[in-house]
Design a protein around this motif. Structure first.
Motif, PDB file in Angstrom:
ATOM      1  N   THR A  76       0.801  -1.230   0.000  1.00 30.57           N
ATOM      2  CA  THR A  76       0.000   0.000   0.000  1.00 30.57           C
ATOM      3  C   THR A  76       0.830   1.275   0.000  1.00 30.57           C
ATOM      4  O   THR A  76       0.265   2.368   0.062  1.00 30.57           O
ATOM      5  CB  THR A  76      -0.917   0.024   1.238  1.00 30.57           C
ATOM      6  N   PHE A  77       2.155   1.169  -0.078  1.00 30.46           N
ATOM      7  CA  PHE A  77       3.011   2.352  -0.075  1.00 30.46           C
ATOM      8  C   PHE A  77       2.626   3.258  -1.239  1.00 30.46           C
ATOM      9  O   PHE A  77       2.585   2.837  -2.391  1.00 30.46           O
ATOM     10  CB  PHE A  77       4.472   1.914  -0.197  1.00 30.46           C
ATOM     11  N   HIS A 100      -2.966  13.385   4.737  1.00 25.95           N
ATOM     12  CA  HIS A 100      -2.187  13.319   3.500  1.00 25.95           C
ATOM     13  C   HIS A 100      -0.987  12.388   3.621  1.00 25.95           C
ATOM     14  O   HIS A 100       0.023  12.582   2.937  1.00 25.95           O
ATOM     15  CB  HIS A 100      -1.731  14.732   3.108  1.00 25.95           C
ATOM     16  N   ASP A 101      -1.083  11.389   4.468  1.00 21.26           N
ATOM     17  CA  ASP A 101       0.000  10.424   4.639  1.00 21.26           C
ATOM     18  C   ASP A 101       0.127   9.566   3.379  1.00 21.26           C
ATOM     19  O   ASP A 101      -0.825   8.914   2.966  1.00 21.26           O
ATOM     20  CB  ASP A 101      -0.294   9.532   5.849  1.00 21.26           C
ATOM     21  N   LYS A 102       1.317   9.556   2.772  1.00 20.18           N
ATOM     22  CA  LYS A 102       1.544   8.761   1.570  1.00 20.18           C
ATOM     23  C   LYS A 102       2.247   7.439   1.872  1.00 20.18           C
ATOM     24  O   LYS A 102       2.152   6.494   1.099  1.00 20.18           O
ATOM     25  CB  LYS A 102       2.363   9.569   0.564  1.00 20.18           C
ATOM     26  N   PHE A 103       2.984   7.391   2.983  1.00 14.74           N
ATOM     27  CA  PHE A 103       3.653   6.148   3.367  1.00 14.74           C
ATOM     28  C   PHE A 103       2.620   5.089   3.745  1.00 14.74           C
ATOM     29  O   PHE A 103       2.669   3.957   3.258  1.00 14.74           O
ATOM     30  CB  PHE A 103       4.594   6.396   4.552  1.00 14.74           C
ATOM     31  N   THR A 104       1.721   5.458   4.640  1.00 18.12           N
ATOM     32  CA  THR A 104       0.637   4.556   5.033  1.00 18.12           C
ATOM     33  C   THR A 104      -0.671   5.346   4.906  1.00 18.12           C
ATOM     34  O   THR A 104      -1.067   6.051   5.830  1.00 18.12           O
ATOM     35  CB  THR A 104       0.811   4.045   6.479  1.00 18.12           C
ATOM     36  N   PRO A 105      -1.314   5.256   3.764  1.00 21.25           N
ATOM     37  CA  PRO A 105      -2.515   6.059   3.500  1.00 21.25           C
ATOM     38  C   PRO A 105      -3.562   5.943   4.605  1.00 21.25           C
ATOM     39  O   PRO A 105      -3.723   4.897   5.227  1.00 21.25           O
ATOM     40  CB  PRO A 105      -3.024   5.469   2.182  1.00 21.25           C
ATOM     41  N   ALA A 106      -4.272   7.036   4.824  1.00 26.19           N
ATOM     42  CA  ALA A 106      -5.204   7.136   5.949  1.00 26.19           C
ATOM     43  C   ALA A 106      -6.303   6.084   5.913  1.00 26.19           C
ATOM     44  O   ALA A 106      -6.836   5.717   6.964  1.00 26.19           O
ATOM     45  CB  ALA A 106      -5.812   8.533   5.988  1.00 26.19           C
ATOM     46  N   TRP A 107      -6.640   5.589   4.731  1.00 27.59           N
ATOM     47  CA  TRP A 107      -7.710   4.592   4.678  1.00 27.59           C
ATOM     48  C   TRP A 107      -7.328   3.314   5.427  1.00 27.59           C
ATOM     49  O   TRP A 107      -8.209   2.588   5.913  1.00 27.59           O
ATOM     50  CB  TRP A 107      -8.117   4.276   3.239  1.00 27.59           C
TER      51      TRP A 107
END
Length: 315
Positions: A136-137, A238-245
């Motif tokens: 998911t990265f 807006h976390d892209k490493f571990t998306p909020a979903w």
């Protein structure tokens, strides 16, 4: 505010010398679990804040920060990390704790609860996933496809890989890319990010890829419905490493968990929105795990009197 501080090393049976520090007093204890390639930079504000009322344990994984490696270097991975934490808590005199976790540390915390549930009073899971992080990265699996080639190159040519990593991560360009692409430069002080780059630039890349491989193959998804302690899940919008979903999905499957979305927050939300995170954590602890008088603490030696800025210490 308590000024108690102690730091030490615990050498586990396979020879790894694990660094840990304990600061503050008050029960329950608070344990901080880092992300991959980190030595505590993200706890710069939250750990001292908690240390005003609680006993806070910070420690370094194998091959991270000040911790050493086992005699057999392949003994790196999730299950070793959980066993290490169990021993470090014993050494620190903490029977039960609220486990705070950031990024890959969320997997560590969930697996630790699976294996050592009697030691966990609560969970605070920040900007992380329950597992399989390469899937998911950046909301894609391109890193998962690329990783076998990266791992082969690092394992086959460790010295050139270390030199290349050190050179690239020591540049101003790397810092500016991170601030522009991955993080919110309007909310994050550059000085808060420097310790991360300093540590990562000096870390053994073989340790990094072996730790990442273990995390990539680990999942605590099946354990989420069995988490039976108060749990707070915090995500960066807006976390892209571990998306909020991923955090929302965790919250939906952990019974009675609480969820907070940090507006405009990224993977470094505890640094970008320190007061918001501190206040939410304080409310969570006050409602579910109120502080009690501290248990007796081991005396510290004179050499341990002054706390160190662990996050700024390279490997």
């Amino acid at each position: 505010m308590s000024h108690y501080f102690r730091q030490d090393y615990l050498t586990v049976p396979d020879g790894a010398a694990l660094y840990y520090q304990v600061q503050g007093e008050g029960e329950p204890g608070m344990v901080m679990c880092d992300g991959l390639g980190c030595d505590g930079f993200v706890w710069k504000y939250l750990a001292p804040y908690l240390g005003q009322s609680y006993r806070v344990l910070r420690w370094h994984y194998r091959g991270h920060g000040r911790s050493g490696l086992p005699r057999e270097r392949q003994r790196i991975g999730m299950l070793y990390t959980c066993d290490d934490l169990n021993r470090v808590m014993d050494a620190a005199g903490i029977d039960q704790a609220v486990v705070f976790a950031h990024s890959m540390g969320v997997q560590v915390a969930l697996e630790f609860h699976r294996r050592y549930a009697h030691r966990v009073k609560g969970l605070v899971l920040i900007c992380g996933s329950y597992g399989s992080l390469l899937d998911t990265f950046h909301d894609g699996n391109w890193l998962k496809r690329l990783f076998p080639f990266i791992r082969f190159a690092v394992e086959r040519f460790p010295q050139p890989a270390a030199q290349l990593t050190r050179t690239l991560l020591s540049t101003e360009l790397a810092m500016q890319i991170a601030l522009s692409v991955e993080l919110n430069r309007s909310l994050l002080a550059k000085s808060d990010l420097v310790p991360y780059f300093t540590h990562l630039a000096n870390m053994d890349p073989v340790v990094f890829v072996r730790t990442l491989e273990s995390a990539a193959h680990h999942s605590a998804w099946d354990h989420l419905p069995h988490v039976d302690v108060p749990t707070l899940i915090i995500a960066g919008e807006h976390d892209k490493f571990t998306p909020a979903w991923l955090s929302r999905r965790m919250a939906a499957h952990v019974p009675d968990s609480e969820f907070m979305m940090v507006p405009q927050g990224t993977h470094a939300a505890p640094l970008e929105h320190r007061e918001l995170v501190e206040l939410r954590v304080e409310r969570f602890l006050r409602e579910h795990l109120p502080a009690s008088p501290p248990a007796p603490l081991a005396p510290f030696r004179e050499s341990e009197r002054e706390p160190l800025d662990v996050a700024s210490s390279p490997t």
